[in-house]
Motif scaffolding. Structure first.
Motif, PDB file in Angstrom:
ATOM      1  N   GLU A  19      -3.206  -3.863   3.283  1.00 49.56           N
ATOM      2  CA  GLU A  19      -3.707  -4.950   2.557  1.00 49.56           C
ATOM      3  C   GLU A  19      -3.621  -4.665   1.053  1.00 49.56           C
ATOM      4  O   GLU A  19      -3.173  -5.608   0.054  1.00 49.56           O
ATOM      5  CB  GLU A  19      -5.196  -5.228   2.787  1.00 49.56           C
ATOM      6  CG  GLU A  19      -5.698  -6.441   2.563  1.00 49.56           C
ATOM      7  CD  GLU A  19      -5.310  -7.697   3.251  1.00 49.56           C
ATOM      8  OE1 GLU A  19      -5.263  -8.667   2.831  1.00 49.56           O
ATOM      9  OE2 GLU A  19      -4.755  -7.675   4.447  1.00 49.56           O
ATOM     10  N   CYS A  20      -3.943  -3.318   0.588  1.00 50.18           N
ATOM     11  CA  CYS A  20      -3.920  -3.106  -0.893  1.00 50.18           C
ATOM     12  C   CYS A  20      -2.260  -3.188  -1.484  1.00 50.18           C
ATOM     13  O   CYS A  20      -2.154  -3.605  -2.452  1.00 50.18           O
ATOM     14  CB  CYS A  20      -4.499  -1.717  -0.992  1.00 50.18           C
ATOM     15  SG  CYS A  20      -3.594  -0.402  -0.321  1.00 50.18           S
ATOM     16  N   CYS A  21      -1.501  -2.616  -0.503  1.00 48.81           N
ATOM     17  CA  CYS A  21      -0.077  -2.917  -0.900  1.00 48.81           C
ATOM     18  C   CYS A  21       0.358  -4.250  -0.878  1.00 48.81           C
ATOM     19  O   CYS A  21       1.355  -4.481  -2.048  1.00 48.81           O
ATOM     20  CB  CYS A  21       0.747  -1.948   0.102  1.00 48.81           C
ATOM     21  SG  CYS A  21       0.360  -0.366   0.203  1.00 48.81           S
ATOM     22  N   ARG A  23      -1.424  -6.566  -2.050  1.00 48.85           N
ATOM     23  CA  ARG A  23      -1.799  -7.280  -3.235  1.00 48.85           C
ATOM     24  C   ARG A  23      -0.798  -6.726  -4.403  1.00 48.85           C
ATOM     25  O   ARG A  23      -0.385  -7.498  -5.169  1.00 48.85           O
ATOM     26  CB  ARG A  23      -3.191  -6.849  -3.543  1.00 48.85           C
ATOM     27  CG  ARG A  23      -4.002  -7.662  -2.665  1.00 48.85           C
ATOM     28  CD  ARG A  23      -5.547  -7.056  -2.972  1.00 48.85           C
ATOM     29  NE  ARG A  23      -6.041  -7.263  -4.279  1.00 48.85           N
ATOM     30  CZ  ARG A  23      -6.452  -6.259  -5.057  1.00 48.85           C
ATOM     31  NH1 ARG A  23      -6.724  -5.063  -4.521  1.00 48.85           N
ATOM     32  NH2 ARG A  23      -6.823  -6.447  -6.122  1.00 48.85           N
ATOM     33  N   ASP A 116      -6.935  -0.206 -10.097  1.00 46.46           N
ATOM     34  CA  ASP A 116      -7.403  -0.452  -8.685  1.00 46.46           C
ATOM     35  C   ASP A 116      -6.207  -0.924  -8.031  1.00 46.46           C
ATOM     36  O   ASP A 116      -6.197  -0.536  -6.809  1.00 46.46           O
ATOM     37  CB  ASP A 116      -8.546  -1.634  -8.772  1.00 46.46           C
ATOM     38  CG  ASP A 116      -9.809  -0.905  -9.392  1.00 46.46           C
ATOM     39  OD1 ASP A 116     -10.288   0.191  -9.428  1.00 46.46           O
ATOM     40  OD2 ASP A 116     -10.630  -1.915  -9.610  1.00 46.46           O
ATOM     41  N   LEU A 117      -5.473  -1.659  -8.695  1.00 51.59           N
ATOM     42  CA  LEU A 117      -4.233  -2.142  -7.910  1.00 51.59           C
ATOM     43  C   LEU A 117      -3.192  -1.199  -7.673  1.00 51.59           C
ATOM     44  O   LEU A 117      -2.384  -1.212  -6.616  1.00 51.59           O
ATOM     45  CB  LEU A 117      -3.430  -3.297  -8.574  1.00 51.59           C
ATOM     46  CG  LEU A 117      -2.520  -4.147  -8.243  1.00 51.59           C
ATOM     47  CD1 LEU A 117      -3.192  -5.462  -7.207  1.00 51.59           C
ATOM     48  CD2 LEU A 117      -1.946  -4.923  -9.199  1.00 51.59           C
ATOM     49  N   ARG A 119      -3.815   2.386  -7.336  1.00 55.45           N
ATOM     50  CA  ARG A 119      -4.713   3.709  -7.108  1.00 55.45           C
ATOM     51  C   ARG A 119      -3.902   4.544  -6.234  1.00 55.45           C
ATOM     52  O   ARG A 119      -4.114   5.511  -6.265  1.00 55.45           O
ATOM     53  CB  ARG A 119      -6.081   3.318  -6.835  1.00 55.45           C
ATOM     54  CG  ARG A 119      -5.963   2.768  -5.333  1.00 55.45           C
ATOM     55  CD  ARG A 119      -7.662   2.295  -4.761  1.00 55.45           C
ATOM     56  NE  ARG A 119      -7.611   1.462  -3.699  1.00 55.45           N
ATOM     57  CZ  ARG A 119      -7.826   0.299  -3.515  1.00 55.45           C
ATOM     58  NH1 ARG A 119      -7.793  -0.383  -4.706  1.00 55.45           N
ATOM     59  NH2 ARG A 119      -7.887  -0.524  -2.489  1.00 55.45           N
ATOM     60  N   SER A 120      -3.035   4.071  -5.036  1.00 55.86           N
ATOM     61  CA  SER A 120      -2.696   4.667  -4.254  1.00 55.86           C
ATOM     62  C   SER A 120      -0.876   5.044  -4.259  1.00 55.86           C
ATOM     63  O   SER A 120      -0.415   3.983  -4.905  1.00 55.86           O
ATOM     64  CB  SER A 120      -3.087   4.613  -2.667  1.00 55.86           C
ATOM     65  OG  SER A 120      -2.516   3.232  -2.422  1.00 55.86           O
ATOM     66  N   CYS A 123       0.557   2.050  -2.899  1.00 49.80           N
ATOM     67  CA  CYS A 123       0.309   0.611  -3.682  1.00 49.80           C
ATOM     68  C   CYS A 123       1.387   0.852  -4.908  1.00 49.80           C
ATOM     69  O   CYS A 123       1.973  -0.271  -5.132  1.00 49.80           O
ATOM     70  CB  CYS A 123      -0.891   0.539  -4.103  1.00 49.80           C
ATOM     71  SG  CYS A 123      -2.058  -0.043  -2.626  1.00 49.80           S
TER      72      CYS A 123
END
Length: 188
Positions: A19-21, A23, A116-117, A119-120, A123
């Motif tokens: 989900e984060c990726c 975005r 935040d977008l 962060r990893s 992502c």
């Protein structure tokens, strides 16, 4: 078909990540090539590409978490190659505005949440994948290697460069006419 088109087709067919990726990738694609549409108090978005695989991927990503209404218009290019142009429209609505706000794409939204977008590690890779799909090119490895991503937004170009450097990729930034280019050459 150009080598860049072949690479983009392959990359656009990679499985969706978390989900984060999703975005991060969607944000980069839309920042690179999206145009805001205002109707009344609601925002929409328009995105155009010659790459059918990217159009399908973008449509899938936009509809994954959001109940946005979309239109897809296919036009025949008037240029010499006569490629199809795919225009994806996220119609103006409260849900589209929510998607745009979450991705920091509304005017005045700034880039405060980019930390935040991005962060990893995964992502940041997804973000660069989106930027490449929407505004990148790469030369065939048999000749001098060259990768570039072109945008009209200097802050976004700097964010792409910073993200590439965070992944130990030596990226440079230059400007050409009204565009900003983040690039890597064979020596890099």
């Amino acid at each position: 078909m150009s080598f860049s088109s072949e690479v983009k087709n392959e990359v656009a067919r990679l499985p969706q990540e978390g989900e984060c990726c999703l975005r991060a990738e969607l944000s980069a694609v839309l920042r690179m090539g999206g145009s805001l549409v205002l109707r009344g108090r609601n925002f929409g978005l328009s995105f155009m590409t010659e790459n059918a695989a990217l159009a399908r991927r973008l449509l899938s990503m936009a509809k994954h978490r959001f109940d946005v209404q979309t239109e897809v218009v296919v036009k025949r290019s008037v240029r010499l190659k006569k490629n199809n142009l795919y225009q994806l429209r996220l119609l103006p609505s409260a849900e589209t505005a929510r998607l745009l706000a979450e991705l920091e794409l509304l005017p005045g939204g700034g880039q405060e949440n980019d930390k935040d977008l991005l962060r990893s590690h995964c992502c940041r890779r997804a973000f660069l994948r989106g930027a490449f799909l929407a505004g990148g090119s790469v030369s065939r490895p048999s000749s001098d290697y060259h990768l570039e991503m072109v945008t009209e937004n200097e802050d976004f170009a700097q964010l792409i460069q910073k993200t590439m450097r965070s992944l130990s990729l030596t990226a440079r930034l230059t400007d050409r006419k009204k565009d900003f280019i983040v690039y890597m050459k064979e020596g890099d």
